[in-house]
Scaffold this motif. Structure first.
Motif, PDB file in Angstrom:
ATOM      1  N   ASN A   1       1.514   3.281  -3.372  1.00 46.93           N
ATOM      2  CA  ASN A   1       0.534   4.233  -3.908  1.00 46.93           C
ATOM      3  C   ASN A   1       0.696   5.603  -3.266  1.00 46.93           C
ATOM      4  O   ASN A   1       0.600   6.637  -3.937  1.00 46.93           O
ATOM      5  CB  ASN A   1      -0.882   3.707  -3.664  1.00 46.93           C
ATOM      6  CG  ASN A   1      -1.167   2.449  -4.455  1.00 46.93           C
ATOM      7  OD1 ASN A   1      -0.672   2.297  -5.575  1.00 46.93           O
ATOM      8  ND2 ASN A   1      -1.956   1.549  -3.879  1.00 46.93           N
ATOM      9  N   THR A   2       0.962   5.605  -1.972  1.00 46.79           N
ATOM     10  CA  THR A   2       1.199   6.880  -1.289  1.00 46.79           C
ATOM     11  C   THR A   2       2.433   7.571  -1.832  1.00 46.79           C
ATOM     12  O   THR A   2       2.433   8.787  -2.080  1.00 46.79           O
ATOM     13  CB  THR A   2       1.347   6.637   0.225  1.00 46.79           C
ATOM     14  OG1 THR A   2       0.192   5.973   0.718  1.00 46.79           O
ATOM     15  CG2 THR A   2       1.544   7.957   0.955  1.00 46.79           C
TER      16      THR A   2
ATOM     17  N   ASP B   1       0.812  -1.214   0.000  1.00 45.76           N
ATOM     18  CA  ASP B   1       0.000   0.000   0.000  1.00 45.76           C
ATOM     19  C   ASP B   1       0.842   1.257   0.000  1.00 45.76           C
ATOM     20  O   ASP B   1       0.402   2.309  -0.478  1.00 45.76           O
ATOM     21  CB  ASP B   1      -0.931  -0.005   1.220  1.00 45.76           C
ATOM     22  CG  ASP B   1      -1.937  -1.141   1.149  1.00 45.76           C
ATOM     23  OD1 ASP B   1      -2.218  -1.607   0.024  1.00 45.76           O
ATOM     24  OD2 ASP B   1      -2.436  -1.545   2.227  1.00 45.76           O
TER      25      ASP B   1
ATOM     26  N   LYS C   1       3.747   7.194  -4.796  1.00 46.41           N
ATOM     27  CA  LYS C   1       3.479   7.669  -6.155  1.00 46.41           C
ATOM     28  C   LYS C   1       2.715   8.989  -6.134  1.00 46.41           C
ATOM     29  O   LYS C   1       2.998   9.904  -6.914  1.00 46.41           O
ATOM     30  CB  LYS C   1       2.697   6.614  -6.924  1.00 46.41           C
ATOM     31  CG  LYS C   1       3.537   5.438  -7.383  1.00 46.41           C
ATOM     32  CD  LYS C   1       2.699   4.471  -8.217  1.00 46.41           C
ATOM     33  CE  LYS C   1       3.559   3.303  -8.731  1.00 46.41           C
ATOM     34  NZ  LYS C   1       2.758   2.351  -9.537  1.00 46.41           N
ATOM     35  N   ASN C   2       1.727   9.087  -5.242  1.00 44.02           N
ATOM     36  CA  ASN C   2       0.970  10.339  -5.137  1.00 44.02           C
ATOM     37  C   ASN C   2       1.866  11.496  -4.718  1.00 44.02           C
ATOM     38  O   ASN C   2       1.766  12.610  -5.241  1.00 44.02           O
ATOM     39  CB  ASN C   2      -0.182  10.171  -4.146  1.00 44.02           C
ATOM     40  CG  ASN C   2      -1.273   9.271  -4.681  1.00 44.02           C
ATOM     41  OD1 ASN C   2      -1.430   9.137  -5.896  1.00 44.02           O
ATOM     42  ND2 ASN C   2      -2.014   8.651  -3.781  1.00 44.02           N
TER      43      ASN C   2
ATOM     44  N   TRP D   1      -7.031   7.690 -11.557  1.00 42.78           N
ATOM     45  CA  TRP D   1      -6.693   8.178 -10.229  1.00 42.78           C
ATOM     46  C   TRP D   1      -7.901   8.057  -9.315  1.00 42.78           C
ATOM     47  O   TRP D   1      -9.012   7.764  -9.762  1.00 42.78           O
ATOM     48  CB  TRP D   1      -6.206   9.626 -10.284  1.00 42.78           C
ATOM     49  CG  TRP D   1      -7.257  10.635 -10.644  1.00 42.78           C
ATOM     50  CD1 TRP D   1      -8.147  11.222  -9.813  1.00 42.78           C
ATOM     51  CD2 TRP D   1      -7.535  11.146 -11.959  1.00 42.78           C
ATOM     52  NE1 TRP D   1      -8.955  12.085 -10.498  1.00 42.78           N
ATOM     53  CE2 TRP D   1      -8.588  12.055 -11.819  1.00 42.78           C
ATOM     54  CE3 TRP D   1      -6.984  10.924 -13.224  1.00 42.78           C
ATOM     55  CZ2 TRP D   1      -9.114  12.747 -12.900  1.00 42.78           C
ATOM     56  CZ3 TRP D   1      -7.496  11.614 -14.295  1.00 42.78           C
ATOM     57  CH2 TRP D   1      -8.548  12.504 -14.131  1.00 42.78           C
TER      58      TRP D   1
END
Length: 956
Positions: free
Chosen positions: A328-329, A325, A331-332, A596
């Motif tokens: 994803n953080t 998980d 990448k953001n 997104w």
């Protein structure tokens, strides 16, 4: 003959010599020489002996008459040095308050230790000199304390301090305007701003300019030395002041050891920025606010500092080894940093190229703007001022003023008739008086706008005017007596091409949208990564979007979106529980497809629905948003049901047929589904203002505001009518006069140019007696430049502030302010200030080392953080009252003013000068400061220009 004469002389001489030798013998010549030598030597011996005797007698007489008996030479000096010094008694009491005296004594001790003792003990062990210096300092502090107790500080804190800050801000604002008029981009903007600032200062002050003290370190030190010497002359006893050695020591300690470091610290922009951030530390930084500050920045140093920090963070994130998980953080975060870098690069390129564009002009010619209905404009303070300015330009102000006057008359009449009915129930009869008063008011409106004598006259159907005149002459006036004509005037303003339709095409309309934070039309959408975002409540409106975004958006671009709610959760934020819906969005573009997630609350859906149904009225019958639920709205089954309903809402909204029917809708949908915090606009424009501005029809408060917008001629007419009303009850008459008949002129008349005078004169009628109103109105005038704008808005703000103060504090506000000033100058607060000073200069009793100047990049990032924080804490109500754009510019102007060390020093010295003038009113400090600043080059040039302009007139 000459030869004969010389031969006779030689002959006679030879004969005399022969006779001398024959008579006295051959050794007579030696005897003669010896006799002469003895005679001369004896004379010298007699003279010397006689003079010596007389001199000794005279010196003995002088010694016994004037000089005391002393020991001889060095032994006497040694004897004096061996004697014990007489002890000097020092009273440690300074102010009469032990809570203040203790830290003050520590400050004196630390000052002597670090500025005198460290070198004095290398010369002597005698402490009498140190004790005398301490005694002199304490005596000065005692005198200073006595003067402080006798001084009334309330005028200084509530009037002079505020006036000086307002003057400083006015000078800065005028300097900025003057530079903008020059438009010279080649010069150093900071240096030019400082020079222009002091040019404006001398024009405004007329008698003084502080440019040398603020820009030259040498002159600044000289100024402080002279000032400290004057203070020592006032505070020290004459004997101590005449002791030059001690006076110079004390002067240097005060000027270079205390005052100069303190002034340098208070004037440091980086210190001020850190203090601002500390003051509002409880406010969390907002991502959208930060990005808008970046897009608005005109300082390349700020942009480069932010870009470098973002690049550093980007490298760190890319170096992390993550999985699951967390990826994803990460990448953001990486995408956000890339976006920040992109915005910084774009802004830097535009600033370096010098292609700055007026965003308002660009917006006016760029696409469809939001439509604000006329009825909403007429009941909103911010919008009405722009429409009023436009109507005055086109000559249609009579129609607008008539509409507003009728609104005021209707509400006033309704109020007074209700009062009349209640009094009749109580057995009090005032029917004739009230009706006579209302009849006079109605005739006044008729004469002012509809009669043949009216100038300017409202052009309306003559039959309606004749019918109104007949009604006024034969019937009692009613609140609805002008309704028919008012309705016609409203339709005329709405449909006549000269008025509302043309106003929507005018630049004033675009500026009105900017002030209302409503430039959110899809034409202003930014690039696909969200660069054109705008949000309500942010420090800026979409009028301040990146210029690259506005200029690079292709007009034929279509947005194809697919979205669905993939998950639902319950969040708890500071005790508030709400449901959060995760929306997965797919966007298809010619370059590919992107996906997104964005997160929205039900309130976001509701606000979005209100906005689009208001903009596209046909959607109101097609789209149905799931209803609200007050209780058990966090229940899992309910959330699943709402998720299903909201998904159905989204699919209907994104239907291709729906998009084709309303092409502009796609841009609103895209803005809602972007991966960012949603900007709530509340949709309904009138509802956006409901917390602070009520319609004129429903509030007696706004009646006064509306009526106060009338021109001078109506004010004079109403005053004449009020004088001819005859007898009426005191209370009823006062109510009517206050709410309707006492109408101030639209534009206040001034006897001097306010742009070239100090902020020290009375601001307005009935304002000076109300201290907080005076302070707040003065600061709002200077910060937001209200005097340069429509005076109707300024009077509305004044009335709003009056009501706010009265509702909050009642009639005791001045007493509370006086009590607060007394509390600020109380021993506890003074002791606390002394302790803070002590701890800042001597932390843990050790002299603080000079703080190294922070790196430029860190200082630039602090500036960005400070601006973000300042604009973030501005309440939305303020932006709705005076406009979002005006609020943003005003706050940023104040922040920019504090970014120049020289200007900060000027403000500190002004405060110091006013402080000393208040403390020593009898010592003519004002004249002293004028003399100390008389060497100013700006002052000399100003006098030369003044003399050159006066000379021709004197010759004539």
């Amino acid at each position: 003959s000459c030869l004969q004469t010389s031969l006779s002389i030689w002959g006679w001489g030879s004969l005399g010599l022969v006779l001398f030798l024959v008579t006295f013998g051959p050794f007579a010549i030696f005897y003669f020489a010896f006799y002469i030598l003895c005679f001369v030597g004896g004379g010298f011996a007699v003279t010397f002996l006689f003079g010596k005797s007389n001199s000794e007698k005279y010196l003995e007489q002088c010694e016994h008459s004037f000089l005391p008996c002393t020991s001889v030479g060095i032994p006497k000096c040694i004897e004096e040095m061996k004697r014990e010094a007489r002890p000097i008694k020092i009273d440690r009491r300074l102010t009469g308050a032990n809570i203040i005296d203790e830290p003050l004594q520590q400050v004196i001790q630390f000052s002597l230790r670090d500025y005198v003792q460290y070198w004095y003990y290398t010369l002597s062990d005698d402490e009498s000199f140190l004790l005398e210096i301490r005694q002199a300092l304490q005596y000065a502090l005692v005198q200073f304390s006595a003067r402080s107790k006798e001084t009334d500080w309330q005028p200084y804190f509530t009037t002079r301090l505020v006036d000086d800050f307002g003057t400083h801000l006015r000078v800065f604002r005028k300097a900025q305007q003057r530079i903008a008029e020059k438009g010279d981009q080649m010069k150093d903007q900071a240096e030019e701003l400082v020079d222009t600032f002091f040019e404006v200062e001398v024009e405004m002050e007329k008698e003084v300019c502080r440019d040398l003290v603020c820009t030259s370190p040498k002159d600044e030190e000289g100024f402080l030395r002279d000032l400290c010497e004057v203070l020592l002359y006032i505070l020290l006893p004459p004997g101590d002041f005449q002791n030059k050695i001690m006076r110079y020591f004390v002067r240097e300690i005060l000027s270079r050891g205390i005052l100069l470091p303190l002034i340098n610290q208070l004037s440091d922009p980086d210190y001020i920025n850190q203090y601002v951030i500390w003051m509002i530390r409880d406010s969390n930084c907002n991502y959208e606010a930060f990005m808008n500050i970046i897009k608005l920045s005109d300082n390349i140093g700020e942009l480069e500092a932010v870009k470098d920090k973002a690049s550093e963070e980007l490298q760190y994130l890319r170096s992390l080894d993550t999985a699951g998980d967390d990826i994803n953080t990460i990448k953001n975060q990486i995408n956000s940093l890339l976006y920040v870098i992109k915005v910084c690069d774009s802004r830097i390129q535009r600033l370096q190229s010098g292609k700055e564009i007026d965003t308002v002009k660009l917006a006016a010619n760029f696409g469809k703007l939001c439509t604000v209905p006329l009825d909403h404009i007429l009941v909103d303070n911010v919008a009405l001022q722009f429409f009023m300015d436009y109507m005055q330009q086109t000559g249609g102000q009579a129609h607008l003023f008539f509409w507003m006057t009728v609104e005021g008359y209707r509400v006033t009449a309704q109020q007074q008739l209700e009062v009349l009915q209640s009094r009749q129930k109580d057995g009090k009869h005032q029917t004739n008086q009230t009706k006579g008063l209302l009849r006079a008011a109605a005739f006044g409106v008729y004469e002012q706008y509809l009669s043949e004598k009216a100038s300017p006259r409202v052009n309306i159907d003559d039959n309606l005017v004749a019918k109104l005149a007949e009604t006024l002459n034969h019937e009692d006036p009613t609140p609805e007596i002008f309704d028919d004509i008012q309705r016609k005037v409203y339709e005329l303003m709405l449909r006549d091409e000269r008025f509302y339709p043309s106003f929507k095409q005018n630049a004033l309309y675009v500026r009105m949208l900017a002030e209302l934070d409503m430039l959110k039309d899809p034409s202003f959408r930014g690039s696909d990564d969200g660069e054109g975002e705008s949000f309500n409540g942010s420090p800026t409106s979409s009028i301040n979007l990146s210029l690259d975004d506005l200029s690079n958006v292709p007009s034929d671009e279509t947005v194809q979106l697919h979205a669905y709610i993939s998950d639902t959760g319950v969040c708890n934020d500071h005790g508030k529980t709400y449901a959060l819906y995760a929306i997965t969005v797919h966007r298809r573009t010619p370059n590919g497809e992107e996906t997104w997630k964005t997160y929205r609350r039900y309130s976001d859906f509701h606000d979005f629905h209100m906005r689009i149904t208001e903009q596209f009225e046909n959607l109101a019958n097609i789209l149905k948003l799931p209803g609200k639920k007050t209780f058990n709205n966090m229940d899992r089954e309910f959330l699943e049901k709402r998720k299903k309903d909201l998904n159905a809402y989204l699919q209907l909204l994104l239907n291709p047929e729906m998009m084709k029917a309303s092409p502009a809708l796609a841009h609103y949908v895209y803005d809602f589904l972007e991966n960012k915090a949603y900007s709530k606009g509340k949709g309904d424009f009138a509802r956006k203002m409901d917390t602070f501005v009520n319609p004129l029809r429903n509030s007696m408060r706004n009646v006064s505001n509306a009526v106060k917008s009338l021109p001078d001629s109506l004010a004079e007419g109403m005053t004449k009518m009020s004088d001819n009303m005859g007898k009426m009850s005191e209370r009823l008459g006062q109510d009517i006069k206050q709410s309707f008949f006492k109408v101030p002129p639209l534009i206040q008349k001034t006897h001097s140019d306010p742009d070239h005078c100090r902020v020290a004169a009375p601001i307005d009628d009935n304002v000076d007696d109300n201290i907080p109103l005076r302070v707040m109105l003065l600061l709002m005038d200077e910060v937001f430049d209200l005097k340069e704008r429509n005076q109707w808005l300024r009077r509305n703000i004044k009335n709003l502030l009056q009501q706010l103060i009265r509702a909050t504090y009642g009639d005791t506000i001045n007493r509370k302010i006086v009590d607060h000033v007394d509390w600020m100058t109380s021993p506890e607060q003074v002791a606390d200030a002394v302790k803070r000073f002590r701890d800042a200069f001597w932390p843990n009793g050790i002299l603080a080392e000079t703080v190294p100047r922070r790196d430029k990049a860190i200082r630039m990032r602090t500036r960005v953080a400070g601006k973000t924080k300042l604009l973030e804490v501005i309440p939305d109500e303020l932006k709705h009252i005076i406009g979002a754009e005006t609020t943003r510019k005003g706050i940023l102007r104040v922040f920019e003013m504090f970014q120049h060390t020289q200007l900060n020093k000027r403000m500190v010295y002004v405060f110091l000068e006013r402080f000393l003038e208040t403390l020593f009113p009898q010592n003519k400090f004002h004249e002293l400061f004028n003399k100390l600043h008389s060497r100013s080059k700006q002052m000399q040039r100003y006098k030369q220009r003044l003399h050159s302009t006066q000379a021709p007139s004197l010759q004539k």
